[in-house]
Design an enzyme around this catalytic site. Sequence first.
Site, mmCIF file in Angstrom:
data_model
loop_
_atom_site.group_PDB
_atom_site.id
_atom_site.type_symbol
_atom_site.label_atom_id
_atom_site.label_comp_id
_atom_site.label_asym_id
_atom_site.label_seq_id
_atom_site.Cartn_x
_atom_site.Cartn_y
_atom_site.Cartn_z
ATOM 1 N N SER A 58 -28.328 61.481 1.485
ATOM 2 C CA SER A 58 -27.381 60.981 0.491
ATOM 3 C C SER A 58 -27.889 59.745 -0.243
ATOM 4 C CB SER A 58 -26.031 60.659 1.144
ATOM 5 O OG SER A 58 -26.114 59.481 1.916
ATOM 6 N N LYS A 117 -24.312 53.530 2.782
ATOM 7 C CA LYS A 117 -23.907 53.800 1.406
ATOM 8 C C LYS A 117 -23.953 52.511 0.590
ATOM 9 C CE LYS A 117 -22.652 58.205 1.825
ATOM 10 N NZ LYS A 117 -23.348 58.396 3.120
#
Length: 205
Positions: A125, A163
């Site tokens: 990701s 993230k």
Amino acid sequence: MEELTKRQSQVLDFIKSYMEKNGFAPSIRDIMKHFNFKSPRAAHKHLIILEKKGYIERKNVSRGIKMMPKSGEIFATETLAPVSGKIAAGDAIEAIQTISDYIPIPTNFFPKNYEYFSLRVEGNSMIEAQIKSGDFVLIRKQDYAMDGDIVVALIDGNDATLKRYKRLNEDEVLLIPENKSMKEIKVKADHLKIQGKMVGLIRVL
């Protein structure tokens, strides 16, 4: 090593302090902006000179600057960062904090007044931030984040993920992947705990 001019020393000091603060090297435009150079060419010229004099090494990638030890100096000043398990660069996974190893990190780049740990990345990701599955991310322990920081975030006390952080409002936070094929994660601020900020990347070739 050859002596540096005053301006060359200033550029070198800026690169060092930028890397200590951010965990990665400044871009040519960062250097240009800091010193009010009129064009990227002037910043690039200073990097060429610093490399020729043996103070830095450059790779043909964005922010590809590596500090070199001074003549007669080795990176003997090291601290050890524990490898504390794995971190999801994808869906959040159960946090694992068993120390499996230690990674030496040079205090030249990472100030000793902070605590650090490292995690092995699982998933893709964050691939567009050049963070690949199998990489080790170096994390500086802190319980806060600024917009744009890449963080280790603990969701509901159990699930950890890597993230980019963005505060939406007082009540909500957005955890943003660096992969256009993956969705952002919106989390209630009181359900989220920041465990640290990414300041470095280690890749075994």
